[in-house]
Design an enzyme around this catalytic site. Structure first.
Site: not given
Length: 790
Positions: A399-400, A486-487, A537, A589, A693
């Protein structure tokens, strides 16, 4: 005689007039006395009882903090500077085309973390403020997207490329951004209606143009990445037809087109109609003429409050006549201070802002003046749909791409936030050349959760006879971006004992599809002709934790089984099995890429190896993810790589300025050559021992819509959250310092028959004020643009 009668009549009239005047005066006095009595008996509105608290100053400073969004003064100077630069060849967006050079967005670009910490902690120089500017360079051959930094603000003198970013392919532009949306819709109206308009009227009761109050529109769009098209140089998008009503998506019909969006032209590549795929509009028309008797018609609904897709009260009310909801009251006024975008509350302090690209962010988060986190921020929201039809089975969104910060249009007092909350704006440039101001993108408020933060009741004489408890009152910073259907309600929740919760809750309306037998394995039938495919989601947050400084370690505390001889049993072979724990230091990592496993429960712990409490334990903070959700798609399949962060419930990496975000506004389409490739953050496998980190926290939930999701999905059971909690950081629970508690104990502990001592630590109990009336109805009546597009 007549003269005497007239004289008596005049006298009588004068007497009556005098009596009437006296009566009127008496009534006025009585009414005035009554009103004064009512006024004097009505409690006053609650106000700040102490000048130390409730200081709210949201004015923009000429010297804003390093975290503050762009100020209006900065935006004006930035815009003027950009349009003076001849090398940028900028055209105003209102006059531009796809082959022009335009400003897409401008937002604040934060300085390097090391420079900010040197300024905050060591009295070093304040880093220059710079703007991130994204340009669509349609004027270049080939065209590309350019990201650059402009500074220093508020008087810019330079622009330069964003570090670690190359020129970005033009086809990665967020779908239907800028002028492209207008051109696409105009193309479809002018191309499709002349061919299929009559068919639309016959089947769906309306058409795209000249339609009066029965219009159709292309309401849904689904970008199609190269992972599904197999064509890396193409920009394609599915568009689905709906009947234009309140919540149009609930009136979707079985017709979609696949558009090829070229810089110079738009073409239709495929048509989906009545369960079949066609290459052209005329093929679809031919099919309709040959099969019209068997193709289901979907009449255009007549609007009424009882229409299932509308949000009007209907059905038998649970309480009649309606009564007002309970309201929260703050007897001593607000207990927090806000200066600009800096908040102080109890033992907490933090800064916050709205990122135009990725949404809400908080910075320099401190408890008792010790930094717990440098940054906690939303990175992206994803939804992966499934389905039978093409616009469902490739519907995988990050959604970005829609600019999450730009989707926080308003917050409604009394519903979205308490009426007495503080409502706060944000500024940026989005798709234009002027200031874009979200008037209420955030709200800030205290909330009594109705639960105790702690309590214990010891009733019996032999157990000490006391009660002690404390209300759980929290401070909440909230925003609610509306992303398509969506909200998402996003809360940063600050507890009195040093715990910080980040919570996201979904509501809004489900994404739908026209129901056919092929949809059965992907959706229930929710209404006549209506399906709502299952979906996943997913949410990703960044938590740049700094526990006692930036030299941190990450360990897991592992729950294990201890199997030892049972020395209590007469059976010599008996075993006693119980739980134990061990600690594992994560050194690289890859070691720290955590996938939740129910068979191996763990605590996730961050600490500074040089800092211990008086009992020899590392002063730590724990991350607890209560929104764990598994990404079921095989790694590398289809669009799965666009959200590689969702493979891990928590991933811990070494801080790098080149790894600021886990996602980007291009991620939905850039799968062939990702602008941000999160998996590479992990694959370089750097040491994370005694390093600065960053934890990347993924949450989510799987959703199979059901009839109770209509017309709108309610919030219960649609939330996910994670916690940062002190773990051996303090010698005891820090809530114990609060005076908002009660303790009840006997005056004489040695006697059963004794009076009680009730300790409230000087906090008054009586409430002699009322909350201020909510007058937002009047506000929006006078300024409708606050809540609707006018």
């Amino acid at each position: 005689m007549a003269s005497k009668w007239l004289s008596s009549e005049r006298l009588l009239i004068m007497v009556f007039a005098g009596l009437s005047l006296v009566l009127l005066i008496a009534l006025i006095i009585v009414a005035s006395t009554s009103n004064n009595s009512e006024s004097s008996s009505k409690p006053p509105v609650c106000s700040n009882a102490n000048s130390k608290y409730g200081k709210i100053n949201l004015d923009e400073s000429d010297n804003p903090s390093v975290f503050h969004h762009l100020t209006e003064k900065e935006i004006e100077a930035l815009t003027a500077y950009l349009y003076r630069q001849t090398d940028l060849n900028l055209i105003l967006p209102s006059r531009s085309d796809l082959d022009d050079s335009v400003v897409y967005i401008s937002d604040i670009h934060l300085p390097n973390k090391q420079n900010v910490l040197n300024y905050l902690d060591n009295n070093g120089p304040k880093p220059a403020r710079e703007a991130l500017v994204i340009l669509f360079r349609g004027d270049k051959n080939p065209p590309y997207i350019e990201e650059m930094l402009v500074g220093p603000l508020p008087n810019p003198t330079y622009h330069k490329p964003v570090p670690y970013r190359n020129k970005i392919p033009y086809i990665y532009r967020p779908p239907l951004s800028g002028i492209e949306s207008e051109k696409a819709h105009e193309y479809m109206k002018s191309t499709i209606d002349p061919v299929l308009g009559n068919m639309f009227v016959e089947l769906f009761g309306g058409k795209l143009t000249h339609c009066g109050d029965k219009c159709l529109k292309f309401g849904y769009y689904v970008p199609m990445s190269s992972a599904h098209s197999g064509e890396k140089s193409k920009r394609r998008i599915w568009m689905s037809l709906v009947q234009e009503l309140e919540i149009s998506s609930h009136h979707i019909v079985d017709f979609s087109v696949l558009l090829d969006l070229n810089v110079t032209e738009i073409t239709i590549k495929k048509v989906w109609f009545s369960g079949n795929m066609f290459n052209t509009l005329n093929e679809a028309l031919t099919y309709f003429k040959a099969n019209k008797a068997t193709i289901a018609k979907v009449p255009f609904p007549n609007y009424s409050k009882d229409l299932f897709s509308t949000l009007n009260q209907r059905g038998e009310a649970p309480i009649d006549p309606p009564l007002r909801n309970p309201r929260q009251v703050s007897p001593d006024g607000k207990r927090y201070n806000v200066r600009g975008r800096h908040v102080e509350y109890m033992s907490w302090s933090f800064d916050f802002r709205m990122s135009l690209l990725s949404g809400p962010q908080i910075y320099d988060v401190r408890f008792r003046n010790e930094r717990i986190a440098y940054e906690i921020s939303l990175q992206d929201i994803g939804v992966f749909y499934s389905g039978y039809k093409p616009h469902d089975e490739v519907a995988h969104f990050l959604d970005s791409m829609l600019l999450l910060g730009n989707q926080t249009k308003m917050l409604f007092p009394g519903i979205d936030c308490p009426s007495d909350a503080t409502f706060i704006s944000s500024n940026f440039i989005a798709g234009g050349d002027s200031i874009h101001r979200q008037r209420s993108s955030f709200c800030l408020f205290e909330l009594n959760t109705g639960m105790p933060l702690r309590r214990h009741h010891s009733y019996w004489f032999t157990d000490g006879r006391f009660y002690e408890g404390m209300e759980n009152v929290v401070l909440i910073l909230r925003t609610i971006p509306v992303v398509g259907v969506y909200d998402y309600m996003i809360d940063f929740i600050f507890y009195h004992n040093g715990v910080l919760e980040v919570k996201i809750t979904a509501t809004g309306y489900v994404r739908t599809s026209f129901y056919t037998p092929g949809d059965k394995k992907f959706s229930y039938k929710l209404q006549e002709n209506l399906a709502a495919p299952l979906h996943h989601h997913i949410f990703n947050f960044k938590a740049d934790v700094d526990i006692k400084g930036t030299s941190n370690r990450f360990s897991t505390l592992n729950f294990e089984l201890d199997n030892s001889p049972n020395k209590y049993s007469t059976n010599s072979s008996a075993r006693l099995i119980q739980h134990k724990f061990s600690s594992t230091l994560k050194s690289t990592e890859r070691d720290a890429a955590y996938r939740y496993n129910f068979k191996e429960p763990k605590y996730l712990i961050f600490y500074n190896e040089q800092q211990k409490n008086r009992f020899g334990n590392f002063k730590s903070y724990r991350i607890l993810n209560r929104g764990v959700s598994v990404q079921m798609l095989p790694e590398g399949s289809g669009n799965e790589p666009i959200a590689s962060w969702a493979r891990y419930q928590v991933a811990v990496t070494k801080y790098k300025d080149s790894e600021r975000t886990s996602s980007s506004i291009y991620s939905t389409l850039d799968i062939a050559d990702p602008v941000v490739n999160f998996q590479k953050f992990i694959d370089d496998d750097e040491s994370i021992i005694d390093q600065d980190l960053v934890a990347w926290i993924s949450m989510g939930n799987h959703h199979i819509p059901h009839t109770e999701d209509l017309p709108i999905t309610p919030t219960p059971a649609m939330d996910a959250s994670f916690f940062l909690s002190p773990y051996n950081y303090f010698d005891e629970d820090q809530g114990i310092t609060s005076m908002n508690a009660v303790r009840v104990e006997p005056m004489d502990r040695t006697k059963k028959d004794t009076t009680l001592h009730i300790q409230r630590y000087g906090v008054k109990q009586e409430v002699r004020c009322v909350p201020e009336d909510n007058k937002y109805d009047e506000v929006i009546q006078n300024e409708p643009s606050l809540i609707i597009d006018v």
